[in-house]
Design a protein around this motif. Sequence first.
Motif, PDB file in Angstrom:
ATOM      1  N   ASP A  33       5.672  -2.931   9.805  1.00 50.16           N
ATOM      2  CA  ASP A  33       5.854  -3.822  10.953  1.00 50.16           C
ATOM      3  C   ASP A  33       5.338  -5.228  10.658  1.00 50.16           C
ATOM      4  OD1 ASP A  33       7.108  -1.948  12.528  1.00 50.16           O
ATOM      5  OD2 ASP A  33       5.286  -1.299  13.551  1.00 50.16           O
ATOM      6  N   ALA A  34       4.295  -5.330   9.839  1.00 49.70           N
ATOM      7  CA  ALA A  34       3.799  -6.657   9.457  1.00 49.70           C
ATOM      8  C   ALA A  34       4.832  -7.407   8.629  1.00 49.70           C
ATOM      9  CB  ALA A  34       2.488  -6.524   8.688  1.00 49.70           C
ATOM     10  N   VAL A  35       5.455  -6.716   7.687  1.00 46.45           N
ATOM     11  CA  VAL A  35       6.505  -7.346   6.872  1.00 46.45           C
ATOM     12  C   VAL A  35       7.683  -7.736   7.762  1.00 46.45           C
ATOM     13  CG1 VAL A  35       8.168  -6.996   5.008  1.00 46.45           C
ATOM     14  CG2 VAL A  35       5.813  -6.161   4.758  1.00 46.45           C
ATOM     15  N   LEU A  64       9.962  -3.532  -0.629  1.00 48.41           N
ATOM     16  CA  LEU A  64       8.592  -4.016  -0.745  1.00 48.41           C
ATOM     17  C   LEU A  64       7.755  -3.490   0.417  1.00 48.41           C
ATOM     18  CD1 LEU A  64       6.449  -5.847  -2.108  1.00 48.41           C
ATOM     19  CD2 LEU A  64       7.256  -7.704  -0.619  1.00 48.41           C
ATOM     20  N   ALA A  65       8.283  -3.593   1.623  1.00 47.74           N
ATOM     21  CA  ALA A  65       7.569  -3.086   2.796  1.00 47.74           C
ATOM     22  C   ALA A  65       7.286  -1.596   2.661  1.00 47.74           C
ATOM     23  CB  ALA A  65       8.382  -3.358   4.061  1.00 47.74           C
ATOM     24  N   GLU A  66       8.284  -0.851   2.203  1.00 45.54           N
ATOM     25  CA  GLU A  66       8.124   0.594   2.020  1.00 45.54           C
ATOM     26  C   GLU A  66       7.030   0.905   1.004  1.00 45.54           C
ATOM     27  OE1 GLU A  66       8.712   4.744   1.994  1.00 45.54           O
ATOM     28  OE2 GLU A  66       9.451   3.260   3.434  1.00 45.54           O
ATOM     29  N   ARG A  67       7.015   0.188  -0.103  1.00 46.71           N
ATOM     30  CA  ARG A  67       6.037   0.473  -1.154  1.00 46.71           C
ATOM     31  C   ARG A  67       4.630   0.054  -0.743  1.00 46.71           C
ATOM     32  NH1 ARG A  67       8.811  -0.814  -7.060  1.00 46.71           N
ATOM     33  NH2 ARG A  67      10.770   0.295  -6.691  1.00 46.71           N
ATOM     34  N   LEU A  68       4.512  -1.087  -0.079  1.00 49.03           N
ATOM     35  CA  LEU A  68       3.201  -1.515   0.410  1.00 49.03           C
ATOM     36  C   LEU A  68       2.671  -0.510   1.442  1.00 49.03           C
ATOM     37  CD1 LEU A  68       3.844  -5.342   0.909  1.00 49.03           C
ATOM     38  CD2 LEU A  68       2.313  -4.316  -0.799  1.00 49.03           C
ATOM     39  N   GLY A  69       3.551  -0.080   2.337  1.00 49.65           N
ATOM     40  CA  GLY A  69       3.152   0.882   3.350  1.00 49.65           C
ATOM     41  C   GLY A  69       2.756   2.216   2.750  1.00 49.65           C
ATOM     42  N   GLN A  70       3.494   2.648   1.734  1.00 52.85           N
ATOM     43  CA  GLN A  70       3.177   3.921   1.096  1.00 52.85           C
ATOM     44  C   GLN A  70       1.819   3.857   0.405  1.00 52.85           C
ATOM     45  OE1 GLN A  70       4.952   6.819   1.352  1.00 52.85           O
ATOM     46  NE2 GLN A  70       3.148   7.731   0.378  1.00 52.85           N
ATOM     47  N   ALA A  71       1.509   2.722  -0.212  1.00 53.64           N
ATOM     48  CA  ALA A  71       0.207   2.579  -0.863  1.00 53.64           C
ATOM     49  C   ALA A  71      -0.922   2.633   0.168  1.00 53.64           C
ATOM     50  CB  ALA A  71       0.151   1.282  -1.659  1.00 53.64           C
ATOM     51  N   ALA A  72      -0.714   1.994   1.319  1.00 60.38           N
ATOM     52  CA  ALA A  72      -1.714   2.079   2.387  1.00 60.38           C
ATOM     53  C   ALA A  72      -1.890   3.525   2.834  1.00 60.38           C
ATOM     54  CB  ALA A  72      -1.301   1.205   3.565  1.00 60.38           C
ATOM     55  N   TYR A  73      -0.809   4.248   2.921  1.00 59.95           N
ATOM     56  CA  TYR A  73      -0.799   5.668   3.269  1.00 59.95           C
ATOM     57  C   TYR A  73      -1.584   6.492   2.242  1.00 59.95           C
ATOM     58  CZ  TYR A  73       1.728  10.201   4.081  1.00 59.95           C
ATOM     59  OH  TYR A  73       2.076  11.509   4.333  1.00 59.95           O
ATOM     60  N   ASP A  74      -1.401   6.153   0.957  1.00 62.01           N
ATOM     61  CA  ASP A  74      -1.910   6.985  -0.134  1.00 62.01           C
ATOM     62  C   ASP A  74      -3.432   6.963  -0.263  1.00 62.01           C
ATOM     63  OD1 ASP A  74       0.630   7.792  -0.854  1.00 62.01           O
ATOM     64  OD2 ASP A  74       0.851   6.289  -2.443  1.00 62.01           O
ATOM     65  N   VAL A  75      -4.098   5.975   0.285  1.00 67.72           N
ATOM     66  CA  VAL A  75      -5.548   5.867   0.100  1.00 67.72           C
ATOM     67  C   VAL A  75      -6.275   7.101   0.633  1.00 67.72           C
ATOM     68  CG1 VAL A  75      -7.610   4.508   0.652  1.00 67.72           C
ATOM     69  CG2 VAL A  75      -5.476   3.360   0.034  1.00 67.72           C
ATOM     70  N   LEU A 223      -2.121  -4.191  -3.855  1.00 64.89           N
ATOM     71  CA  LEU A 223      -2.103  -4.901  -2.578  1.00 64.89           C
ATOM     72  C   LEU A 223      -1.939  -3.917  -1.421  1.00 64.89           C
ATOM     73  CD1 LEU A 223      -2.159  -7.564  -1.040  1.00 64.89           C
ATOM     74  CD2 LEU A 223       0.321  -7.738  -1.395  1.00 64.89           C
ATOM     75  N   GLY A 224      -1.075  -2.940  -1.594  1.00 63.48           N
ATOM     76  CA  GLY A 224      -0.895  -1.946  -0.545  1.00 63.48           C
ATOM     77  C   GLY A 224      -2.151  -1.160  -0.254  1.00 63.48           C
ATOM     78  N   PHE A 225      -2.934  -0.853  -1.297  1.00 64.74           N
ATOM     79  CA  PHE A 225      -4.192  -0.141  -1.072  1.00 64.74           C
ATOM     80  C   PHE A 225      -5.108  -0.922  -0.136  1.00 64.74           C
ATOM     81  CE2 PHE A 225      -4.007   2.069  -5.520  1.00 64.74           C
ATOM     82  CZ  PHE A 225      -3.142   3.033  -5.012  1.00 64.74           C
ATOM     83  N   VAL A 226      -5.088  -2.254  -0.247  1.00 65.53           N
ATOM     84  CA  VAL A 226      -5.931  -3.095   0.614  1.00 65.53           C
ATOM     85  C   VAL A 226      -5.651  -2.826   2.088  1.00 65.53           C
ATOM     86  CG1 VAL A 226      -6.491  -5.479   1.264  1.00 65.53           C
ATOM     87  CG2 VAL A 226      -6.052  -4.909  -1.145  1.00 65.53           C
TER      88      VAL A 226
END
Length: 340
Positions: A33-35, A64-75, A223-226
């Motif tokens: 949603d941010a992207v 890009l949004a999907e990959r950033l979001g997935q990285a945030a998910y993965d933490v 960046l997604g992890f952040v």
Amino acid sequence: MNKLLIAAAVGAVLLSAQANAFSQITHKRIVIDAVNYMKNHPDSTNYSKLQAMAAAAGISIDELAERLGQAAYDVDDFEDTFICGAVTGDCVQAPVWGSAESIVKYTSYWHFQNHTQGSDAHGNDFGGYNYAKLTVWGTVDTMAATWLKGDHLDDGAGGQTGWFGAEDSEYNSYGVTEAHYRQGSSSSYSMYKDFEAMPFQPIDNLGQYWYQQFWVQPTVQSLGFVFHTTDLLQPHHVWTTSDLNHSSWESWVRDYYDAEQLNDANLVTAALADFSPLDPTSSEIRGLLTQGGTLAYAAGGQVLYSEDHAMRRDVGRQVIPHAIAMVVRLLNHAGNRVAP
């Protein structure tokens, strides 16, 4: 009460009260949603630089949004924190009652920033999870501290063992994970010898570590992890408890995210004004992250004690837009690093 009885009791409680923050899918939705907000507001955001980031990675903006979001998910799925039995020396990444998919791993103890207390033993302005310093707590917190009493953080070949010298180290959580999240503070292993008094590093240090990795070598994943630091907009993670309607609030946010329009763009626009701009020349982001925690602490304490739908809607329409706005601020800043 012996450990088998405690395990059974904790398991029963945790099956209905998991100790996560926003659900993983909510973390992902916030980033996407941010992207999308930036895509729809290119004149007031660094959307063109976000496009350049996507182009540099050879992907579309949606990917890009999907990959950033997935990285945030993965933490939440990191396998970086093992706690070892005081007697057996057996080191595990989740409690014995945690075999169910929904139950938290020990890595989640790095995902708090305690706004009910001041500075911590490490010298951080706000500490992380520390059972000995909780101001609010519930059955999950107490039972976990009882079950894990005297257990220690895995230190690899550092020398800590259970009784009779036994140790089944799986990962040097003190020498790697804690060291990464130390971020200018100070630590000694003695701080991590007894779970019930462990001063876990706060989540803003986790975010700072991964942002520094991105700053040195920009990647979509780091960046997604952040962006897992949107936990700072989850009230339980700044009031600091693994209990007190933690699970039911998480489920409510997930279930009503769309129906209650928690991601309303007008609310995100208003929320952006509550975050100070970041210095474009610096990789330091913890001030911004702590602002998010301060907002959630002020806005959301009632979700710990009530399940009223209208109250949750009011809190959700504050913390979710601010979580999205915080990610927008971070994406704006990251864009300057990738496309100055």
